[in-house]
Scaffold this motif. Structure first.
Motif, PDB file in Angstrom:
ATOM      1  N   ALA A 115      -0.002  -7.644   6.146  1.00  0.00           N
ATOM      2  CA  ALA A 115       1.214  -6.865   6.376  1.00  0.00           C
ATOM      3  C   ALA A 115       2.293  -7.755   6.992  1.00  0.00           C
ATOM      4  N   ILE A 116       3.517  -7.232   6.999  1.00  0.00           N
ATOM      5  CA  ILE A 116       4.638  -7.910   7.648  1.00  0.00           C
ATOM      6  C   ILE A 116       5.101  -7.038   8.808  1.00  0.00           C
ATOM      7  N   GLY A 137      -0.125  -4.737   2.547  1.00  0.00           N
ATOM      8  CA  GLY A 137       1.164  -4.566   1.903  1.00  0.00           C
ATOM      9  C   GLY A 137       2.204  -3.798   2.698  1.00  0.00           C
ATOM     10  N   CYS A 138       1.917  -3.443   3.928  1.00  0.00           N
ATOM     11  CA  CYS A 138       2.867  -2.673   4.743  1.00  0.00           C
ATOM     12  C   CYS A 138       3.970  -3.578   5.293  1.00  0.00           C
ATOM     13  N   ILE A 139       5.151  -2.974   5.452  1.00  0.00           N
ATOM     14  CA  ILE A 139       6.277  -3.648   6.101  1.00  0.00           C
ATOM     15  C   ILE A 139       6.753  -2.739   7.222  1.00  0.00           C
ATOM     16  N   SER A 171       2.919   0.934   2.680  1.00  0.00           N
ATOM     17  CA  SER A 171       3.924   1.770   3.348  1.00  0.00           C
ATOM     18  C   SER A 171       5.028   0.887   3.899  1.00  0.00           C
ATOM     19  N   ARG A 172       6.209   1.484   4.018  1.00  0.00           N
ATOM     20  CA  ARG A 172       7.331   0.812   4.666  1.00  0.00           C
ATOM     21  C   ARG A 172       7.814   1.729   5.770  1.00  0.00           C
ATOM     22  N   PHE A 209       9.662   5.913  11.058  1.00  0.00           N
ATOM     23  CA  PHE A 209       9.631   6.811   9.908  1.00  0.00           C
ATOM     24  C   PHE A 209       9.178   6.042   8.678  1.00  0.00           C
ATOM     25  N   PHE A 210       8.381   6.681   7.855  1.00  0.00           N
ATOM     26  CA  PHE A 210       8.041   6.105   6.561  1.00  0.00           C
ATOM     27  C   PHE A 210       9.261   6.286   5.670  1.00  0.00           C
ATOM     28  N   PHE A 211       9.466   5.362   4.756  1.00  0.00           N
ATOM     29  CA  PHE A 211      10.551   5.543   3.797  1.00  0.00           C
ATOM     30  C   PHE A 211      10.166   4.981   2.451  1.00  0.00           C
TER      31      PHE A 211
END
Length: 111
Positions: free
Chosen positions: A19-20, A36-38, A55-56, A103-105
């Protein structure tokens, strides 16, 4: 591996997979951040919170333009999407109940 920028805090018993995590991000005890999350600047992942793969997350709400008003020149097509405390199909979900901030977006490339 994951990328952790400056001033990132990762508490005990957490899992972070590929993740980042941007500057000032905090992952509280027992949380899981999947592949893969940011997480953008200042996001706090609450205790034992699970961030699903790819998820972002952002700390601020973002104005979005409704699709039916995409070609309108007026501001009437813009709306703030309200946060809700549980995961759902809405654009943003709030995780503050678990001590988190963010918040997820979805980006424009997602449905």
């Amino acid at each position: 591996g994951s990328y952790l920028w400056d001033q990132v805090v990762v508490e005990d018993n957490t899992t972070i997979r590929e993740a980042i995590l941007c500057a000032g991000t905090r992952v509280m005890e027992g949380a899981i951040v999947e592949k893969g999350c940011i997480l953008t600047e200042g996001v706090i992942v609450g205790q034992k919170f699970h961030v699903p793969a790819f998820s972002r997350m952002t700390k601020t709400r973002i104005k979005v333009k409704r699709e039916e008003d995409a070609f309108s020149e007026s501001d009437s097509g813009e709306e703030m999407i309200a946060a809700s405390p549980e995961l759902s199909s809405s654009v943003f979900e709030n995780m503050s109940a678990l001590g988190g901030i963010g918040f997820f977006f979805r980006g424009s490339d997602e449905e």
